[in-house]
Design a protein around this motif. Structure first.
Motif, PDB file in Angstrom:
ATOM      1  N   THR A 146       2.825   1.531  -9.811  1.00  0.00           N
ATOM      2  CA  THR A 146       3.614   0.751 -10.773  1.00  0.00           C
ATOM      3  C   THR A 146       5.074   0.650 -10.370  1.00  0.00           C
ATOM      4  OG1 THR A 146       2.127   1.439 -12.544  1.00  0.00           O
ATOM      5  CG2 THR A 146       4.252   0.538 -13.197  1.00  0.00           C
ATOM      6  N   ALA A 147       5.680   1.760  -9.996  1.00  0.00           N
ATOM      7  CA  ALA A 147       7.097   1.736  -9.632  1.00  0.00           C
ATOM      8  C   ALA A 147       7.326   0.865  -8.403  1.00  0.00           C
ATOM      9  CB  ALA A 147       7.581   3.167  -9.379  1.00  0.00           C
ATOM     10  N   SER A 148       6.475   1.043  -7.368  1.00  0.00           N
ATOM     11  CA  SER A 148       6.617   0.218  -6.164  1.00  0.00           C
ATOM     12  C   SER A 148       6.358  -1.245  -6.473  1.00  0.00           C
ATOM     13  CB  SER A 148       5.639   0.711  -5.089  1.00  0.00           C
ATOM     14  OG  SER A 148       5.928   2.024  -4.698  1.00  0.00           O
ATOM     15  N   PHE A 149       5.370  -1.496  -7.333  1.00  0.00           N
ATOM     16  CA  PHE A 149       5.058  -2.878  -7.723  1.00  0.00           C
ATOM     17  C   PHE A 149       6.267  -3.552  -8.366  1.00  0.00           C
ATOM     18  CE2 PHE A 149       3.797  -5.547 -11.373  1.00  0.00           C
ATOM     19  CZ  PHE A 149       3.209  -6.613 -10.700  1.00  0.00           C
ATOM     20  N   ASN A 150       6.897  -2.875  -9.328  1.00  0.00           N
ATOM     21  CA  ASN A 150       8.054  -3.459 -10.010  1.00  0.00           C
ATOM     22  C   ASN A 150       9.211  -3.683  -9.049  1.00  0.00           C
ATOM     23  OD1 ASN A 150       6.733  -3.513 -12.497  1.00  0.00           O
ATOM     24  ND2 ASN A 150       7.361  -1.403 -12.983  1.00  0.00           N
ATOM     25  N   ARG A 151       9.447  -2.724  -8.165  1.00  0.00           N
ATOM     26  CA  ARG A 151      10.557  -2.861  -7.210  1.00  0.00           C
ATOM     27  C   ARG A 151      10.322  -4.028  -6.258  1.00  0.00           C
ATOM     28  NH1 ARG A 151      10.714  -1.247  -2.215  1.00  0.00           N
ATOM     29  NH2 ARG A 151       8.929   0.181  -2.480  1.00  0.00           N
ATOM     30  N   ARG A 163       8.284  -6.575  -6.563  1.00  0.00           N
ATOM     31  CA  ARG A 163       8.220  -7.848  -7.279  1.00  0.00           C
ATOM     32  C   ARG A 163       9.613  -8.348  -7.623  1.00  0.00           C
ATOM     33  NH1 ARG A 163       3.834 -10.088 -10.374  1.00  0.00           N
ATOM     34  NH2 ARG A 163       4.555 -11.744 -11.757  1.00  0.00           N
ATOM     35  N   ASN A 164      10.503  -7.453  -8.107  1.00  0.00           N
ATOM     36  CA  ASN A 164      11.862  -7.860  -8.452  1.00  0.00           C
ATOM     37  C   ASN A 164      12.620  -8.342  -7.223  1.00  0.00           C
ATOM     38  OD1 ASN A 164      11.508  -7.262 -11.166  1.00  0.00           O
ATOM     39  ND2 ASN A 164      12.232  -5.142 -10.941  1.00  0.00           N
ATOM     40  N   GLU A 223      11.298 -11.806  -6.362  1.00  0.00           N
ATOM     41  CA  GLU A 223      11.725 -12.814  -7.333  1.00  0.00           C
ATOM     42  C   GLU A 223      13.197 -13.177  -7.135  1.00  0.00           C
ATOM     43  OE1 GLU A 223      10.763 -11.058 -11.073  1.00  0.00           O
ATOM     44  OE2 GLU A 223       8.758 -11.995 -11.164  1.00  0.00           O
ATOM     45  N   VAL A 234      -1.600  -5.754  -8.750  1.00  0.00           N
ATOM     46  CA  VAL A 234      -0.651  -4.687  -8.402  1.00  0.00           C
ATOM     47  C   VAL A 234      -0.783  -4.258  -6.942  1.00  0.00           C
ATOM     48  CG1 VAL A 234       0.000  -2.290  -8.868  1.00  0.00           C
ATOM     49  CG2 VAL A 234      -0.410  -3.869 -10.770  1.00  0.00           C
ATOM     50  N   GLN A 258       0.429  -7.061  -4.485  1.00  0.00           N
ATOM     51  CA  GLN A 258       1.882  -7.207  -4.454  1.00  0.00           C
ATOM     52  C   GLN A 258       2.527  -6.074  -3.643  1.00  0.00           C
ATOM     53  OE1 GLN A 258       4.172  -9.784  -6.299  1.00  0.00           O
ATOM     54  NE2 GLN A 258       4.983  -8.980  -4.388  1.00  0.00           N
ATOM     55  N   CYS A 259       1.949  -4.878  -3.729  1.00  0.00           N
ATOM     56  CA  CYS A 259       2.504  -3.737  -3.001  1.00  0.00           C
ATOM     57  C   CYS A 259       2.311  -3.851  -1.492  1.00  0.00           C
ATOM     58  CB  CYS A 259       1.884  -2.437  -3.510  1.00  0.00           C
ATOM     59  SG  CYS A 259       2.442  -1.971  -5.166  1.00  0.00           S
TER      60      CYS A 259
END
Length: 562
Positions: free
Chosen positions: A448-453, A455-456, A459, A494, A497-498
């Protein structure tokens, strides 16, 4: 996927897929993949105790994959035999050998010895059954007007007379004595028009090397006989085989000789010169050209009692597993034109039919079914003259029968067999599938943390953003060509994306169920990976088969949605 054996029904770990690496991955690529997963799965990267426990399981798997692939010795064993090799005989060989090449060579030798032991446990039976059918009464009926009218017509007299004119059965079994010696016992039985005969053959073949072998054969039936045969590779371009036979008859000993010299003309072409002397004397020469999509065979034969010229052509349609064949033969016996097709109907079975039109032989329909090492042939004589009706029916009826049998019997049977095998595989791997699913869900939580990083970051620079990724059994039946989903799919947005790095995504040609964060939701079924993504604020979409590689982004994936 072959699901026949219990050994193959057990899921094995694919370290290359788990680390998303090609088979030829370098040391640096292995190190980079290990570091990427370690950043997500190392227990020290997580605070909560539950997350630490999940991370420890996945980190240990990552570490195990890295240790195997980064060690040339263990990697060579894994590439040859998978985890089974590492868990059993692998360590013993590592202690005795030094290089991956030596390891591969020794394992190939062990595999050959195991295969040889298995071969010695069975007799490798092969056989041929030929049933010739005379159906000429269908198109050349018995003419009653030629005889007196003293016999009254009845219903039975109007039914065409179809009879079996001849039958032939051959069967052989091999008895491997050593790795270089094989004994073969064969028998044959034939009957025609109420009379028949048979014979028994016993042969022993010794292989001297990959370049030569010799064989002694004794025959009984129609008079005893003794023959000597041999094969020898003369050079890179020439090889020879031949022999002699002695046939013992009440009239004395009849000797015979046979010899064939072959030359490799080019990569796809071979020329043959053959001579037979003795009871039947003939001389022939032929050229065979065999490519990926075509096969040509041109031959000339001069001999007693017949001489002829022949041309054979085969068109290979590999994707359809179909071969179209045509042949022309003209000689002192007359002439024949033959055309037909051969279709692979299952993994071990081929069905073929051919129509032969000739003078003076007439029209024949030849049907042949090959099942593993057994061949069943049914030549049907339809007409003694070339007429439009038998040619038409011989050409159309087999196609209609094939379609009916395939759709009505073969396909339902194969579908049922596949379902049974898939169910068996699921039962054999039930606990492992549950474990794999838990592992994948845990991996996605830890990502989750790597995914959010990631992805941001993507973007912000209008890079590669995975909107949706679905893996499993997809159904593409929508009239607009849209991909519809079955209930045997999982969301892999997820983990996909990673895998994105520097606005690029590369997934190699392995089964994707072993990727981190993936599992197999449709065991034994054909699976696909469907990805919807944005790149430079433009929508893209792609669907790929399970074992194909993928590289994103691509302009060909663009959709009309902005």
């Amino acid at each position: 996927m072959d699901l026949d054996s219990d050994e193959e029904n057990v899921i094995d770990e694919d370290f290359y897929s788990f680390l998303n690496l090609p088979k030829e991955a370098t040391k640096e690529e292995i190190n980079n993949a290990y570091r990427r997963l370690s950043l997500m799965y190392h227990p020290d990267k997580h605070v909560e105790q539950a997350a630490k426990e999940k991370a420890e399981v996945l980190f240990n798997k990552t570490k195990r994959a890295y240790e195997v692939l980064s060690d040339p010795h263990r990697r060579a064993i894994y590439d040859s035999l998978g985890m089974k090799g590492l868990e059993t005989e692998g360590w013993e060989i590592v202690q005795r050998t030094k290089t991956p090449a030596e390891i591969r060579a020794e394992y190939e030798q062990l595999a050959e010895e195991r295969a040889e032991r298995k071969k010695q446990q069975r007799t490798n039976p092969s056989g041929n059954i030929t049933v010739s059918i005379n159906a000429t009464d269908l198109f050349n009926p018995y003419d009653d007007d030629l005889f007196d009218d003293e016999y009254e017509d009845d219903l039975l007299s109007k039914i065409p007379n179809i009879e079996v004119s001849s039958m032939q059965f051959t069967q052989s079994v091999d008895f491997p004595l050593t790795q270089k010696d094989t004994c073969t016992l064969a028998g044959s039985l034939q009957t025609q028009n109420g009379t028949g005969g048979g014979g028994v053959n016993l042969s022993w073949r010794h292989i001297f090397s990959h370049k030569s072998w010799a064989e002694v054969e004794m025959t009984a039936g129609g008079g005893p006989g003794l023959s000597l045969k041999g094969f020898r590779t003369i050079s890179k371009r020439f090889f020879w085989n031949g022999g002699t036979i002695l046939q013992f008859t009440p009239d004395g000993i009849r000797p015979g000789i046979m010899s064939t010299l072959a030359m490799q003309i080019d990569k796809h072409s071979v020329g043959y010169i053959t001579y037979h002397g003795g009871i039947r004397s003939l001389f022939s020469t032929s050229v065979v050209r065999d490519t990926e999509n075509n096969r040509y065979n041109f031959g000339i034969q001069v001999g007693v009692p017949h001489s002829h010229i022949s041309l054979h052509y085969t068109r290979k349609m590999n994707q359809q597993e179909l071969k179209l064949k045509m042949a022309i033969k003209v000689g002192t016996f007359g002439g024949i034109i033959e055309y037909g097709a051969e279709k692979k109907i299952s993994k071990h079975s081929q069905l073929s039919f051919a129509v032969a039109c000739g003078v003076p032989s007439g029209v024949k329909l030849k049907i042949r079914l090959t099942r593993a090492s057994q061949v069943y042939s049914f030549p049907i004589h339809l007409c003694e003259e070339i007429m439009p009706a038998p040619v038409f029916y011989a050409s159309i009826v087999p196609i209609v029968v094939y379609i009916v049998v395939k759709k009505g019997f073969v396909e339902p049977f194969l579908k049922e067999e596949k379902s049974k095998k898939v169910e068996k595989q699921k039962q054999n791997n039930f606990n492992k599938l549950i474990e794999k699913r838990k592992e994948a869900m845990a991996a996605q939580e830890l990502m989750t943390a790597s995914f959010n990083r990631i992805r941001n970051e993507e973007e912000n620079k209008k890079g590669l953003v995975i909107v949706k990724a679905i893996y499993g059994k997809l159904i593409d039946t929508n009239a607009q060509g849209d991909t519809e989903l079955s209930n045997e799919v999982i969301d892999v947005t997820v983990p996909v994306q990673c895998l994105v790095k520097d606005s690029k995504l590369v997934i190699y040609e392995h089964g994707k169920s072993e990727l981190a964060g993936f599992f197999d939701p449709a065991l034994g079924e054909d699976k696909m990976l469907h990805i919807i993504y944005n790149y430079r604020d433009q929508s893209h979409e792609v669907t790929i088969p399970d074992n194909e590689s993928i590289r994103l982004p691509k302009t060909t994936h663009r959709t009309n949605v902005t």
